[in-house]
Design a protein around this motif. Structure first.
Motif, PDB file in Angstrom:
ATOM      1  N   GLY A  80       9.375  60.979  19.909  1.00 48.04           N
ATOM      2  CA  GLY A  80       9.551  62.303  20.111  1.00 48.04           C
ATOM      3  C   GLY A  80       8.882  61.466  21.892  1.00 48.04           C
ATOM      4  O   GLY A  80       9.557  60.340  22.527  1.00 48.04           O
ATOM      5  N   THR A  81       9.161  62.728  22.355  1.00 47.69           N
ATOM      6  CA  THR A  81       9.507  62.465  24.222  1.00 47.69           C
ATOM      7  C   THR A  81       8.505  61.565  24.816  1.00 47.69           C
ATOM      8  O   THR A  81       8.471  61.941  25.800  1.00 47.69           O
ATOM      9  CB  THR A  81       9.521  63.923  24.324  1.00 47.69           C
ATOM     10  OG1 THR A  81       8.611  65.266  23.955  1.00 47.69           O
ATOM     11  CG2 THR A  81      11.141  64.699  25.229  1.00 47.69           C
ATOM     12  N   GLY A  82       7.075  61.743  23.729  1.00 45.14           N
ATOM     13  CA  GLY A  82       5.131  61.283  24.144  1.00 45.14           C
ATOM     14  C   GLY A  82       4.553  61.911  25.180  1.00 45.14           C
ATOM     15  O   GLY A  82       5.190  63.352  25.779  1.00 45.14           O
ATOM     16  N   THR A  83       3.765  61.929  25.277  1.00 44.38           N
ATOM     17  CA  THR A  83       3.125  63.213  26.109  1.00 44.38           C
ATOM     18  C   THR A  83       2.412  61.991  27.130  1.00 44.38           C
ATOM     19  O   THR A  83       1.418  60.752  26.279  1.00 44.38           O
ATOM     20  CB  THR A  83       1.618  63.806  24.994  1.00 44.38           C
ATOM     21  OG1 THR A  83       2.235  64.612  24.119  1.00 44.38           O
ATOM     22  CG2 THR A  83       0.523  64.800  26.197  1.00 44.38           C
ATOM     23  N   LEU A  84       1.708  61.973  28.141  1.00 48.07           N
ATOM     24  CA  LEU A  84       1.184  61.071  29.463  1.00 48.07           C
ATOM     25  C   LEU A  84      -0.747  61.721  29.530  1.00 48.07           C
ATOM     26  O   LEU A  84      -0.786  63.045  29.764  1.00 48.07           O
ATOM     27  CB  LEU A  84       1.949  61.478  30.785  1.00 48.07           C
ATOM     28  CG  LEU A  84       0.575  61.098  31.742  1.00 48.07           C
ATOM     29  CD1 LEU A  84       1.169  59.077  31.783  1.00 48.07           C
ATOM     30  CD2 LEU A  84       1.854  61.303  32.971  1.00 48.07           C
ATOM     31  N   LEU A  85      -0.615  61.099  28.789  1.00 46.65           N
ATOM     32  CA  LEU A  85      -2.418  61.483  29.236  1.00 46.65           C
ATOM     33  C   LEU A  85      -3.173  60.716  30.200  1.00 46.65           C
ATOM     34  O   LEU A  85      -2.262  59.304  31.030  1.00 46.65           O
ATOM     35  CB  LEU A  85      -2.997  60.431  27.267  1.00 46.65           C
ATOM     36  CG  LEU A  85      -4.708  60.494  27.643  1.00 46.65           C
ATOM     37  CD1 LEU A  85      -4.715  61.993  27.946  1.00 46.65           C
ATOM     38  CD2 LEU A  85      -5.489  60.357  26.345  1.00 46.65           C
ATOM     39  N   ALA A  86      -4.283  60.980  30.961  1.00 42.12           N
ATOM     40  CA  ALA A  86      -4.444  60.549  32.221  1.00 42.12           C
ATOM     41  C   ALA A  86      -6.279  61.312  31.879  1.00 42.12           C
ATOM     42  O   ALA A  86      -6.192  62.036  31.904  1.00 42.12           O
ATOM     43  CB  ALA A  86      -4.126  61.240  33.383  1.00 42.12           C
ATOM     44  N   VAL A  87      -7.201  59.757  32.065  1.00 36.43           N
ATOM     45  CA  VAL A  87      -8.113  60.079  32.306  1.00 36.43           C
ATOM     46  C   VAL A  87      -8.974  59.690  33.016  1.00 36.43           C
ATOM     47  O   VAL A  87      -8.807  58.906  34.098  1.00 36.43           O
ATOM     48  CB  VAL A  87      -8.606  59.166  30.910  1.00 36.43           C
ATOM     49  CG1 VAL A  87     -10.050  59.007  30.503  1.00 36.43           C
ATOM     50  CG2 VAL A  87      -8.022  59.590  29.471  1.00 36.43           C
ATOM     51  N   GLN A  88      -9.520  60.911  33.571  1.00 34.42           N
ATOM     52  CA  GLN A  88     -10.178  60.471  34.460  1.00 34.42           C
ATOM     53  C   GLN A  88     -11.550  59.892  34.859  1.00 34.42           C
ATOM     54  O   GLN A  88     -12.340  60.853  33.727  1.00 34.42           O
ATOM     55  CB  GLN A  88      -9.956  62.041  35.551  1.00 34.42           C
ATOM     56  CG  GLN A  88      -8.820  62.506  35.731  1.00 34.42           C
ATOM     57  CD  GLN A  88      -7.958  62.147  36.404  1.00 34.42           C
ATOM     58  OE1 GLN A  88      -7.990  61.452  37.634  1.00 34.42           O
ATOM     59  NE2 GLN A  88      -6.461  62.156  35.703  1.00 34.42           N
ATOM     60  N   PRO A  89     -11.898  59.301  35.412  1.00 35.92           N
ATOM     61  CA  PRO A  89     -13.171  58.499  35.441  1.00 35.92           C
ATOM     62  C   PRO A  89     -14.518  59.367  35.766  1.00 35.92           C
ATOM     63  O   PRO A  89     -13.864  60.679  36.856  1.00 35.92           O
ATOM     64  CB  PRO A  89     -12.984  57.500  36.640  1.00 35.92           C
ATOM     65  CG  PRO A  89     -12.192  57.547  37.168  1.00 35.92           C
ATOM     66  CD  PRO A  89     -11.032  58.794  36.224  1.00 35.92           C
ATOM     67  N   LEU A 106      -1.768  65.177  14.494  1.00 36.02           N
ATOM     68  CA  LEU A 106      -2.539  65.624  15.494  1.00 36.02           C
ATOM     69  C   LEU A 106      -3.139  63.977  15.854  1.00 36.02           C
ATOM     70  O   LEU A 106      -3.616  63.827  14.853  1.00 36.02           O
ATOM     71  CB  LEU A 106      -3.902  66.828  15.752  1.00 36.02           C
ATOM     72  CG  LEU A 106      -3.144  68.354  15.205  1.00 36.02           C
ATOM     73  CD1 LEU A 106      -4.695  68.651  15.368  1.00 36.02           C
ATOM     74  CD2 LEU A 106      -2.966  68.303  16.836  1.00 36.02           C
ATOM     75  N   PHE A 107      -3.408  63.600  17.380  1.00 33.03           N
ATOM     76  CA  PHE A 107      -3.822  62.610  17.759  1.00 33.03           C
ATOM     77  C   PHE A 107      -4.639  62.814  18.697  1.00 33.03           C
ATOM     78  O   PHE A 107      -4.105  63.491  19.966  1.00 33.03           O
ATOM     79  CB  PHE A 107      -2.720  61.504  18.211  1.00 33.03           C
ATOM     80  CG  PHE A 107      -3.258  60.355  18.541  1.00 33.03           C
ATOM     81  CD1 PHE A 107      -3.266  60.012  20.183  1.00 33.03           C
ATOM     82  CD2 PHE A 107      -3.263  59.146  17.743  1.00 33.03           C
ATOM     83  CE1 PHE A 107      -3.385  58.973  20.062  1.00 33.03           C
ATOM     84  CE2 PHE A 107      -3.236  57.575  18.388  1.00 33.03           C
ATOM     85  CZ  PHE A 107      -3.939  57.400  19.440  1.00 33.03           C
ATOM     86  N   HIS A 108      -6.020  62.014  18.035  1.00 33.74           N
ATOM     87  CA  HIS A 108      -6.738  62.297  18.907  1.00 33.74           C
ATOM     88  C   HIS A 108      -7.529  60.832  19.109  1.00 33.74           C
ATOM     89  O   HIS A 108      -7.221  60.054  18.415  1.00 33.74           O
ATOM     90  CB  HIS A 108      -8.065  62.520  17.902  1.00 33.74           C
ATOM     91  CG  HIS A 108      -8.538  64.141  16.863  1.00 33.74           C
ATOM     92  ND1 HIS A 108      -8.087  65.236  17.593  1.00 33.74           N
ATOM     93  CD2 HIS A 108      -6.869  64.430  15.890  1.00 33.74           C
ATOM     94  CE1 HIS A 108      -7.525  66.485  16.885  1.00 33.74           C
ATOM     95  NE2 HIS A 108      -7.044  65.576  15.702  1.00 33.74           N
ATOM     96  N   ILE A 109      -8.696  60.794  20.759  1.00 30.72           N
ATOM     97  CA  ILE A 109      -8.701  59.498  21.104  1.00 30.72           C
ATOM     98  C   ILE A 109     -10.584  60.303  21.542  1.00 30.72           C
ATOM     99  O   ILE A 109     -10.432  61.044  22.412  1.00 30.72           O
ATOM    100  CB  ILE A 109      -8.395  59.048  21.777  1.00 30.72           C
ATOM    101  CG1 ILE A 109      -6.866  58.792  21.804  1.00 30.72           C
ATOM    102  CG2 ILE A 109      -8.738  58.105  22.848  1.00 30.72           C
ATOM    103  CD1 ILE A 109      -6.255  58.439  23.275  1.00 30.72           C
ATOM    104  N   LEU A 115      -3.708  65.340  21.347  1.00 29.60           N
ATOM    105  CA  LEU A 115      -2.140  65.509  21.684  1.00 29.60           C
ATOM    106  C   LEU A 115      -1.274  65.667  20.072  1.00 29.60           C
ATOM    107  O   LEU A 115      -2.004  65.544  18.646  1.00 29.60           O
ATOM    108  CB  LEU A 115      -1.931  63.583  21.612  1.00 29.60           C
ATOM    109  CG  LEU A 115      -1.685  63.471  22.919  1.00 29.60           C
ATOM    110  CD1 LEU A 115      -3.512  63.201  22.989  1.00 29.60           C
ATOM    111  CD2 LEU A 115      -1.242  62.465  23.846  1.00 29.60           C
ATOM    112  N   THR A 116      -0.119  67.393  20.509  1.00 31.42           N
ATOM    113  CA  THR A 116       0.076  67.072  19.277  1.00 31.42           C
ATOM    114  C   THR A 116       1.435  66.853  18.717  1.00 31.42           C
ATOM    115  O   THR A 116       2.613  66.638  19.901  1.00 31.42           O
ATOM    116  CB  THR A 116       0.321  68.055  20.077  1.00 31.42           C
ATOM    117  OG1 THR A 116      -0.918  69.100  20.004  1.00 31.42           O
ATOM    118  CG2 THR A 116       1.268  69.982  18.366  1.00 31.42           C
TER     119      THR A 116
END
Lengths: 112, 115
Positions: free
Chosen positions: A103-112, A74-77, A21-22
């Motif tokens: 910031g406005t935020g970034t929505l992260l969706a991790v799909q199984p 940069l934010f890494h998971i 994420l940036t």
């Protein structure tokens, strides 16, 4: 005035992959930059803070970088899991009492 | 683990009515904040409070808003005459110190709905 920009589009990734994420900021260069996680209908939860003289900071599967020349973090998971699905906010502290500007935020969706 | 608590979780009110939102910050923290988040928008700073007085406020925090720390534990946000546009999530936060390297601890929020 200070502006913080994050990718407004949602980031969809497969479980096990690395999410990146940036966060870009303008004007004032902060001494510290913070990252928070926000779940729907909940308050932000602090994750990591990085100082301007630190290139990189790690905490378990999380890694944050800070490039003051590019004015970017940069934010890494790594090894992402569905439980990592949330909105991730970057923030910097300003003013006499260091109020947070988000910031406005970034929505992260991790799909199984 | 200590946490910031907020009550109520959801408040519905009529336009023009007064509301008071309640927060109990973490006990050894010295700096207190209110933020709000309108649905789909970013978290915005309203006011910071230290040593029993307002330290900083945003342009959103007009004369309709006030904060108080009536005793050693509670921290309240009052909106005197609510408007439709006050509908939002309101978050209380606290930090041990007011430094830029101090994380802020947020409560779960109060969802305010103005009809």
């Amino acid at each position: 005035s200070q502006k913080i920009e994050q990718n407004s589009e949602a980031l969809n990734i497969q479980e096990g992959k690395t999410a990146t994420l940036t966060c870009n900021y303008t004007n004032y260069s902060p001494a510290y930059l913070q990252w928070y996680r926000q779940d729907p209908g909940r308050g932000p939860v602090f994750l990591l803070l990085i100082r301007e003289n630190e290139k990189e900071k790690r905490k378990e599967r999380l890694k944050v970088t800070f490039d003051t020349t590019l004015k970017q973090s940069l934010f890494h998971i790594t090894a992402s899991q569905p439980a990592d699905s949330a909105t991730y906010l970057c923030a910097l502290a300003r003013g006499a009492t260091n109020k947070l500007i988000f910031g406005t935020g970034t929505l992260l969706a991790v799909q199984p | 683990e200590p946490e910031v608590t907020q009550t109520p979780s959801h408040q519905v009110t009529q336009m023009g009515q007064e509301v008071i939102l309640h927060c109990v910050p973490i006990s050894n923290h010295l700096y207190f904040y209110w933020y709000r988040q309108i649905l789909g928008q970013k978290v915005e700073f309203l006011v910071s409070f230290y040593n029993n007085e307002i330290s900083e406020k945003s342009e959103i925090f007009d004369d309709q808003f006030s904060v108080e720390r009536p005793d050693g534990s509670n921290f309240t946000l009052k909106i005197r005459s609510t408007k439709l546009e006050d509908s939002a999530m309101y978050f209380c936060a606290s930090s041990e110190q007011g430094s830029s390297y101090n994380e802020q601890f947020f409560g779960p929020g109060t969802r305010l709905t103005v009809l």
